[in-house]
Design an enzyme around this catalytic site. Structure first.
Site, PDB file in Angstrom:
ATOM      1  N   GLU B  85       0.555  -1.268  -0.086  1.00  0.00           N
ATOM      2  CA  GLU B  85      -0.138   0.129  -0.169  1.00  0.00           C
ATOM      3  C   GLU B  85       1.126   1.211   0.002  1.00  0.00           C
ATOM      4  O   GLU B  85       0.514   2.268  -0.029  1.00  0.00           O
ATOM      5  CB  GLU B  85      -0.916  -0.146   1.052  1.00  0.00           C
ATOM      6  CG  GLU B  85      -0.390   0.066   2.699  1.00  0.00           C
ATOM      7  CD  GLU B  85      -0.898   0.937   3.288  1.00  0.00           C
ATOM      8  OE1 GLU B  85       0.179   2.079   3.412  1.00  0.00           O
ATOM      9  OE2 GLU B  85      -1.719   1.353   4.347  1.00  0.00           O
ATOM     10  N   CYS B 117      -4.114  -4.346   3.910  1.00  0.00           N
ATOM     11  CA  CYS B 117      -2.961  -5.555   4.121  1.00  0.00           C
ATOM     12  C   CYS B 117      -2.599  -7.225   3.644  1.00  0.00           C
ATOM     13  O   CYS B 117      -1.662  -7.650   4.052  1.00  0.00           O
ATOM     14  CB  CYS B 117      -2.810  -5.491   5.646  1.00  0.00           C
ATOM     15  SG  CYS B 117      -2.757  -4.310   6.355  1.00  0.00           S
ATOM     16  N   THR B 158       1.465   1.367  15.289  1.00  0.00           N
ATOM     17  CA  THR B 158       2.346  -0.139  15.115  1.00  0.00           C
ATOM     18  C   THR B 158       1.907   0.570  13.652  1.00  0.00           C
ATOM     19  O   THR B 158       2.709  -1.028  13.431  1.00  0.00           O
ATOM     20  CB  THR B 158       0.612  -0.750  14.426  1.00  0.00           C
ATOM     21  OG1 THR B 158      -0.463  -0.149  14.169  1.00  0.00           O
ATOM     22  CG2 THR B 158       0.068  -1.192  16.558  1.00  0.00           C
ATOM     23  N   ARG B 205     -13.208   1.438  15.958  1.00  0.00           N
ATOM     24  CA  ARG B 205     -13.501   0.052  16.427  1.00  0.00           C
ATOM     25  C   ARG B 205     -14.312  -0.741  15.564  1.00  0.00           C
ATOM     26  O   ARG B 205     -14.313  -2.156  15.476  1.00  0.00           O
ATOM     27  CB  ARG B 205     -15.109   0.708  17.910  1.00  0.00           C
ATOM     28  CG  ARG B 205     -13.973   0.734  19.171  1.00  0.00           C
ATOM     29  CD  ARG B 205     -15.714   0.720  20.173  1.00  0.00           C
ATOM     30  NE  ARG B 205     -14.372   1.013  21.189  1.00  0.00           N
ATOM     31  CZ  ARG B 205     -14.698   2.072  21.600  1.00  0.00           C
ATOM     32  NH1 ARG B 205     -16.151   2.491  21.977  1.00  0.00           N
ATOM     33  NH2 ARG B 205     -14.078   2.193  22.676  1.00  0.00           N
ATOM     34  N   HIS B 240      -2.450 -12.141   9.807  1.00  0.00           N
ATOM     35  CA  HIS B 240      -1.920 -11.004   9.607  1.00  0.00           C
ATOM     36  C   HIS B 240      -2.300 -10.801  11.716  1.00  0.00           C
ATOM     37  O   HIS B 240      -3.110 -10.550  12.423  1.00  0.00           O
ATOM     38  CB  HIS B 240      -3.702 -10.154   9.621  1.00  0.00           C
ATOM     39  CG  HIS B 240      -3.435  -8.545   8.861  1.00  0.00           C
ATOM     40  ND1 HIS B 240      -2.146  -8.259   8.778  1.00  0.00           N
ATOM     41  CD2 HIS B 240      -4.032  -7.857   9.511  1.00  0.00           C
ATOM     42  CE1 HIS B 240      -2.183  -7.098   8.652  1.00  0.00           C
ATOM     43  NE2 HIS B 240      -3.775  -6.439   9.515  1.00  0.00           N
ATOM     44  N   ASN B 272       2.840  -3.708  13.358  1.00  0.00           N
ATOM     45  CA  ASN B 272       1.954  -4.218  11.523  1.00  0.00           C
ATOM     46  C   ASN B 272       3.181  -3.450  10.560  1.00  0.00           C
ATOM     47  O   ASN B 272       3.253  -2.758  10.083  1.00  0.00           O
ATOM     48  CB  ASN B 272       0.898  -2.929  11.208  1.00  0.00           C
ATOM     49  CG  ASN B 272       0.110  -4.210  10.503  1.00  0.00           C
ATOM     50  OD1 ASN B 272       0.453  -4.615   9.552  1.00  0.00           O
ATOM     51  ND2 ASN B 272      -1.942  -3.180  10.276  1.00  0.00           N
ATOM     52  N   SER B 302      -7.958  -4.746   4.755  1.00  0.00           N
ATOM     53  CA  SER B 302      -8.719  -3.972   4.609  1.00  0.00           C
ATOM     54  C   SER B 302      -9.470  -3.129   3.223  1.00  0.00           C
ATOM     55  O   SER B 302      -8.922  -3.464   2.070  1.00  0.00           O
ATOM     56  CB  SER B 302      -8.337  -2.207   6.074  1.00  0.00           C
ATOM     57  OG  SER B 302      -8.096  -2.420   6.526  1.00  0.00           O
TER      58      SER B 302
END
Lengths: 137, 352
Positions: B85, B117, B158, B205, B240, B272, B302
């Site tokens: 990405e 990802c 991250t 969230r 992941h 990450n 995502s």
């Protein structure tokens, strides 16, 4: 604008592609087509493994404009295990101080951007301290 | 009718390699700047690229390690595919630069893949197909990223850098043979970045249940059901890892133990690595796995989706493993930096 020059040099910059003399076996970097050792034609390409040792070095603090982004950086004279000497930046030094005879290995890194962020990103060889490996080859 | 993807000709991983930058930014250092050091930290520290590193340089070193283990001529690669990405150019392939640096040009595919990802596993599945259909004998699939998070945002703790590369080839020459893959994808807007924007947006969230857990859980469960396997059939599993908590929770809910997942769970110490996350974990597993071990890998990207895949390690791992640095060698090579150095290197300072 030097697109054609960057393009011509890409293999030697990205992967240390030089030449080997078919007559005396000398390895040449940069490629020069005529062997400086025996004077005969040497056009056979040879890709260097890229391990060597530091001979000498200096730290560039007042960097040319194109390299200012990465200053201060260390430029070193490197003796390749395969023969030739060359100059290149040292990278990934972390807290390590260079010293004469320091073992280094070639990595391909970003050298600079041409015309700041609008131009080409130029990649090429640099050298870093040899990665310590728990499991030897 | 099965949801599984299986190649006509058996394929596998012939060589694998990882790369993780030297520099580490501790999460407590980010908290010092933005929260007065208060609040929980999602990981211990993340890997930060040096000022001369990007997705091209990370992909190149990971690929050189994969080729060293594969022991094939780079000119035999018919694809050099880079999932990321954070491709350095908006227009101009990462793949051509990497292919040139490896000596794989000119008779090769060299495209870039994007799926947040899971771009790396997307490239791997395509490589399995290319080799599995006999269109090619060898293909290189890479996942690499230098992810950016908005300063002060939860993701800044991250968003890290690193990558992994896999030379895919015929099963008879593989150090890990592919059993099958399965993908589970829906249009779920949990995280995105619009053109010309520096930093991504996310659904806070919403990134948990409807995105990560829904996709990775369904992909994993469907894969286990379709292959007639359970957690107990695998020596290792890697998921992941956008933080430390999510992969541990999904692993537990699928019945995997800590012993099966700890080797591949690297996010606590490197962050990450986005397209590299699940598959850098896979390289750490291959660094220790024994012939006969089965490994389950489930990525998540995502947008959103997951690729599940499983491998069986072969005898070839024993002689090829030492031919390149172990993933833990890169993790051990560690220089801590502070937030100021990080902001300069990551281009967060306005200079003009």
């Amino acid at each position: 604008m030097e697109i054609s020059r960057h393009w011509r040099l890409r293999k030697q910059r990205y992967a240390l592609e030089g030449e080997v003399c078919p007559h005396c076996g000398a390895k040449l970097f940069p490629p020069r087509d005529v062997c400086p050792h025996c004077g005969l034609e040497a056009k056979q390409t040879y890709t260097f493994v890229g391990t060597g040792t530091v001979v000498s070095w200096t730290t560039a603090r007042q960097a040319p404009e194109a390299f200012a982004e990465q200053a201060p950086y260390v430029v070193a004279l490197i003796q390749l295990d395969e023969g030739p000497k060359l100059t290149a930046q040292l990278t990934d030094l972390g807290d390590t101080e260079p010293y004469p005879g320091m073992p280094v290995e070639m990595v391909t890194r970003k050298l600079r951007s041409d015309r700041e962020e609008r131009g080409l990103i130029l990649y090429g060889y640099k050298f870093r301290p040899v990665l310590e490996r728990a499991l030897a080859e | 009718m099965t949801e599984l993807l299986r190649p006509e000709r058996p394929v596998g991983i012939v060589g694998y390699g990882a790369y993780i930058p030297r520099y580490r930014l501790p999460a407590r250092e980010i908290a010092r700047i933005w929260t007065e050091g208060k609040g929980g930290l999602p990981i211990r520290e993340k890997a930060v690229p040096g000022p001369d590193e990007d997705t091209v340089t990370i992909a190149t070193e990971a690929a050189r390690n994969a080729l060293a283990r594969a022991q094939i001529d780079p000119a035999d690669l018919r694809a050099v595919w880079v999932g990321s990405e954070s491709h350095p150019y908006a227009v101009k392939p990462t793949g051509t630069i990497v292919a040139e640096a490896l000596g794989a040009t000119p008779y090769t595919q060299a495209g870039d893949w994007e799926f947040a990802c899971k771009a790396g596993t997307e490239a791997m599945v395509a490589a399995f197909g290319l080799v599995g259909s006999r269109m090619a004998d060898y293909a290189l699939a890479i996942g690499a990223d230098t992810a950016q998070g908005r300063p002060g945002d939860a993701l800044e703790y991250t968003a890290a850098a690193g990558g992994a590369a896999f030379v895919v080839g015929p099963a008879e020459n593989s150090l890990a043979v592919l059993e099958a893959t399965l993908s589970f994808v829906t249009d779920t807007p949990d995280f995105w970045r619009r053109a010309h924007q520096h930093y991504p947006e996310h659904g806070v969230r919403f990134t948990g249940e409807p995105a990560y857990f829904h996709h990775i859980g369904n992909a994993a469960r469907a894969f286990l059901e379709a292959t007639g396997t359970t957690a107990a059939d695998y020596a290792y599993a890697v998921f992941h890892q956008p933080n430390a908590k999510f992969p541990q929770r999904i692993a537990k809910s699928l019945g995997f133990t800590e012993e099966q997942t700890e080797v591949g769970l690297l996010s606590p110490v490197i962050g990450n690595t986005y397209s590299g996350a699940a598959i850098v974990g896979l390289t750490a597993i291959l660094d220790v796995a024994q012939p006969g071990d089965r490994i389950l890998v489930v990525s998540f990207g995502s947008g959103a989706g997951s690729d599940a895949m499983a491998f069986t390690v072969t005898e070839a791992i024993l002689e090829r493993r030492p031919l390149a640095p172990a993933t833990q060698d890169y993790i051990r090579r560690r220089t801590e930096i502070d937030y100021a150095t990080y902001t300069r290197w990551r281009g967060k300072l306005v200079l003009k």
